[in-house]
Enzyme design. Structure first.
Site, PDB file in Angstrom:
ATOM      1  N   ARG A   1      36.115  48.912  16.741  1.00  0.00           N
ATOM      2  CA  ARG A   1      36.791  50.092  15.923  1.00  0.00           C
ATOM      3  C   ARG A   1      36.593  51.589  16.352  1.00  0.00           C
ATOM      4  O   ARG A   1      37.740  52.118  16.402  1.00  0.00           O
ATOM      5  CB  ARG A   1      36.516  49.987  14.442  1.00  0.00           C
ATOM      6  CG  ARG A   1      37.045  48.598  13.936  1.00  0.00           C
ATOM      7  CD  ARG A   1      36.197  48.120  12.844  1.00  0.00           C
ATOM      8  NE  ARG A   1      36.754  47.021  11.847  1.00  0.00           N
ATOM      9  CZ  ARG A   1      36.323  45.741  12.070  1.00  0.00           C
ATOM     10  NH1 ARG A   1      35.603  45.325  13.179  1.00  0.00           N
ATOM     11  NH2 ARG A   1      36.885  44.656  11.378  1.00  0.00           N
TER      12      ARG A   1
ATOM     13  N   ARG B   1      31.400  25.944  14.485  1.00  0.00           N
ATOM     14  CA  ARG B   1      30.088  26.106  13.927  1.00  0.00           C
ATOM     15  C   ARG B   1      29.651  25.023  12.600  1.00  0.00           C
ATOM     16  O   ARG B   1      28.502  25.146  12.289  1.00  0.00           O
ATOM     17  CB  ARG B   1      29.783  27.784  13.637  1.00  0.00           C
ATOM     18  CG  ARG B   1      29.884  28.542  14.938  1.00  0.00           C
ATOM     19  CD  ARG B   1      29.763  30.165  14.333  1.00  0.00           C
ATOM     20  NE  ARG B   1      29.862  30.880  15.561  1.00  0.00           N
ATOM     21  CZ  ARG B   1      29.879  32.243  15.543  1.00  0.00           C
ATOM     22  NH1 ARG B   1      30.276  32.722  14.183  1.00  0.00           N
ATOM     23  NH2 ARG B   1      29.871  32.901  16.639  1.00  0.00           N
TER      24      ARG B   1
ATOM     25  N   ASP C   1      29.057  34.710   9.839  1.00  0.00           N
ATOM     26  CA  ASP C   1      28.418  34.635  11.259  1.00  0.00           C
ATOM     27  C   ASP C   1      26.989  34.264  11.135  1.00  0.00           C
ATOM     28  O   ASP C   1      26.481  33.868  12.275  1.00  0.00           O
ATOM     29  CB  ASP C   1      28.435  36.332  11.615  1.00  0.00           C
ATOM     30  CG  ASP C   1      30.008  36.683  12.001  1.00  0.00           C
ATOM     31  OD1 ASP C   1      30.822  35.561  12.129  1.00  0.00           O
ATOM     32  OD2 ASP C   1      30.162  37.737  12.267  1.00  0.00           O
TER      33      ASP C   1
ATOM     34  N   LYS D   1      35.295  29.650  14.500  1.00  0.00           N
ATOM     35  CA  LYS D   1      34.727  30.873  15.188  1.00  0.00           C
ATOM     36  C   LYS D   1      34.714  30.567  16.873  1.00  0.00           C
ATOM     37  O   LYS D   1      35.380  29.499  17.148  1.00  0.00           O
ATOM     38  CB  LYS D   1      33.270  30.872  14.706  1.00  0.00           C
ATOM     39  CG  LYS D   1      33.387  31.210  13.060  1.00  0.00           C
ATOM     40  CD  LYS D   1      33.733  33.003  12.745  1.00  0.00           C
ATOM     41  CE  LYS D   1      33.811  33.132  11.641  1.00  0.00           C
ATOM     42  NZ  LYS D   1      34.407  34.464  11.256  1.00  0.00           N
TER      43      LYS D   1
HETATM   44  C1  S3P Z   1      34.495  40.676  12.560  1.00  0.00           C
HETATM   45  C2  S3P Z   1      34.833  39.836  11.352  1.00  0.00           C
HETATM   46  C3  S3P Z   1      34.489  38.633  11.007  1.00  0.00           C
HETATM   47  C4  S3P Z   1      33.249  38.090  12.038  1.00  0.00           C
HETATM   48  C5  S3P Z   1      33.412  38.658  13.593  1.00  0.00           C
HETATM   49  C6  S3P Z   1      33.627  40.139  13.403  1.00  0.00           C
HETATM   50  C7  S3P Z   1      35.257  41.843  12.432  1.00  0.00           C
HETATM   51  O1  S3P Z   1      35.668  37.639  11.260  1.00  0.00           O
HETATM   52  O2  S3P Z   1      33.242  36.782  12.204  1.00  0.00           O
HETATM   53  O3  S3P Z   1      32.141  38.321  14.084  1.00  0.00           O
HETATM   54  O4  S3P Z   1      34.580  42.896  13.185  1.00  0.00           O
HETATM   55  O5  S3P Z   1      35.987  42.365  11.683  1.00  0.00           O
HETATM   56  P1  S3P Z   1      36.653  37.434  10.107  1.00  0.00           P
HETATM   57  O6  S3P Z   1      36.205  38.512   8.985  1.00  0.00           O
HETATM   58  O7  S3P Z   1      37.760  37.237  10.519  1.00  0.00           O
HETATM   59  O8  S3P Z   1      35.981  36.091   9.606  1.00  0.00           O
END
Ligand code: S3P
Length: 427
Positions: A28, A344, A313, A340
């Site tokens: 971000r 997983r 995660d 994922k």
């Molecule tokens: C992330 C959101 C997660 C996570 C990913 C990073 C992010 O996915 O699994 O490793 O940076 O917004 P979701 O919220 O879509 O499940």
């Protein structure tokens, strides 16, 4: 790094370490800096390949990046991002593809987003649906719209009020990014509170954004506008610290500390789960950031629900903790695990089974009968998954137990290129 890694059991584990900069914050910071006018700086950017993919993609869209004195200087073009005729390569990174789908929706024209073998199996309909309602056309393969993706962005996006049907910070973020260029206020409602990284960082960059509680969830509303340049500091990634929390807790002679972490509530649910299992694992406040301490413990089985650890995660490594615990642990409502970097849901069960546990599933729940101690783990070989978190969870099990051989180990580079070096330094 060799693609097959042998992890030997560690006699003793001691020391402090810093894990890479938070992956979510890093993606971000690059995207918001790219959308801003002028030069932003980023300190502590994740060195992983996922974040590098976001960076290269933004450079194709007109961003200038300079690495200087341990910082990254990012300049968004004054006239705004422009389309590229090149394939925009998201590599292994779902966050890159989903969030950048929102970002490129704000750039009128056609964009091609591609990914590796793992990403090419992941569903993108979850972002295509809201972006389509805003006026972008997102095309992919089959019903779930797997990559490669083509995003055709209109001259003007429409504002949207959207209820996200899955717990996903990525979908929420894609809509909020697109909302920056919509013709009015865009709001996103989520039933489960997912990480607030996008909201917090857009606000820090001067975007008019509000967030309010709605029942167990939230509604976030963003007003269109361009973010301002900003100096970003990226704290350590709590999802990487989770591997060392479990390692410290299940190894028979360990005292570990992970420094400088983001500890926002949506990210550290795994600490509560481990504490409930009896683990001597604590977050210690150090100014605005946190350290995590973990020491050898005897663990008891527990019941883990997906809403405790939104984004799930940390589940693969919690499955390793369950394998070292006494009793049967239940992992409930874990369907999202199937979408994922690898499946997983199956992978966590296979890992526990490889360690010698009895495992079974019912619908979206799975169960692990623990072996009461990591000393009872079997030496095992894990097959290649193209999934960094499955590699690290396997390594934790091997290091605390009887060792393991990991095929496809280089996949750790997508988020944690120095993982095996850091693991060795603790021994
Ligand atoms: C992330 C959101 C997660 C996570 C990913 C990073 C992010 O996915 O699994 O490793 O940076 O917004 P979701 O919220 O879509 O499940």
């Amino acid at each position: 790094m060799s693609d097959v890694e042998r992890v030997a059991p560690a006699r003793q584990l001691r020391g402090s370490l810093r894990v890479p900069g938070d992956k979510s914050t890093s993606h971000r910071a690059l995207m918001i800096s790219a959308l801003a006018k002028g030069q932003s700086t980023i300190t502590g950017l994740s060195p992983g390949e996922d974040v590098a993919a976001t960076s290269v993609m933004l450079e194709h869209l007109g961003v200038t990046r300079v690495d200087e004195d341990g910082r990254v200087l990012v300049s968004g073009p004054d006239e705004g991002l422009r389309p590229s005729s090149l394939d925009l390569d998201c590599a292994n990174s779902g966050t890159t593809m989903r969030l950048m789908s929102g970002v490129v929706s704000t750039i009128p024209g056609k964009h091609h987003l591609v990914g590796d073998e793992s990403l090419s199996k992941r569903p993108m309909d979850r972002v295509a649906t809201p972006l389509g309602l805003m006026g972008a056309t997102v095309l992919g393969h089959g019903n779930s719209l797997t990559p490669p993706l083509t995003v055709e962005s209109p001259a003007q996006l429409r504002a949207l009020s959207y209820h996200v049907p899955v717990a996903s910070a990525q979908v929420k973020s894609a809509v909020l990014f697109a909302g920056l260029a919509a013709d009015g206020e865009t709001s996103v409602k989520e039933d489960v509170r997912t990480r607030t990284t996008t909201e917090d960082m857009l606000q820090a960059a001067g975007v008019a954004l509000t967030s309010r509680s709605v029942g167990e969830g939230r509604e976030i509303t963003v007003r269109p506008g361009r973010p301002l340049r900003h100096d970003w500091f990226v704290p350590g990634d709590p999802s990487q610290a989770a591997f060392f929390a479990v390692l410290g807790a299940i190894h028979r002679d360990a005292t570990l500390e992970v420094l400088s972490l983001d500890a926002s509530p949506e990210r550290v649910g795994f600490v509560g789960v481990l504490q409930r299992m009896g683990a001597d694992v604590r977050l210690v406040e150090r100014g605005a950031i946190y350290a995590l301490h973990a020491r050898s413990s005897s663990l008891e089985a527990t019941e883990v629900h997906a809403h405790e650890i939104p984004s799930v995660d940390e589940v693969p490594v919690l499955a390793v903790a369950a394998a070292a615990a006494f009793g049967v642990s239940a992992f409930r409502a874990m369907g999202e695990l199937r979408h994922k970097e690898s499946d997983r849901f199956a992978g966590s069960m296979v890992l526990a089974q490889n360690l010698g546990c009895r495992v079974w599933s019912e619908g979206d729940d799975f169960f692990i009968e623990g072996l009461a101690s990591a000393s009872n783990f079997l030496d095992f070989t894990s097959a290649s998954t193209l999934d960094h978190r499955m590699v690290m969870a396997s390594a934790v099990a091997g290091c605390a137990g009887r060792g393991c051989t990991i095929e496809g180990a280089s996949t750790v580079s997508s988020s944690y290129p120095h993982f095996f070096r850091d693991l060795a330094l603790l021994q």
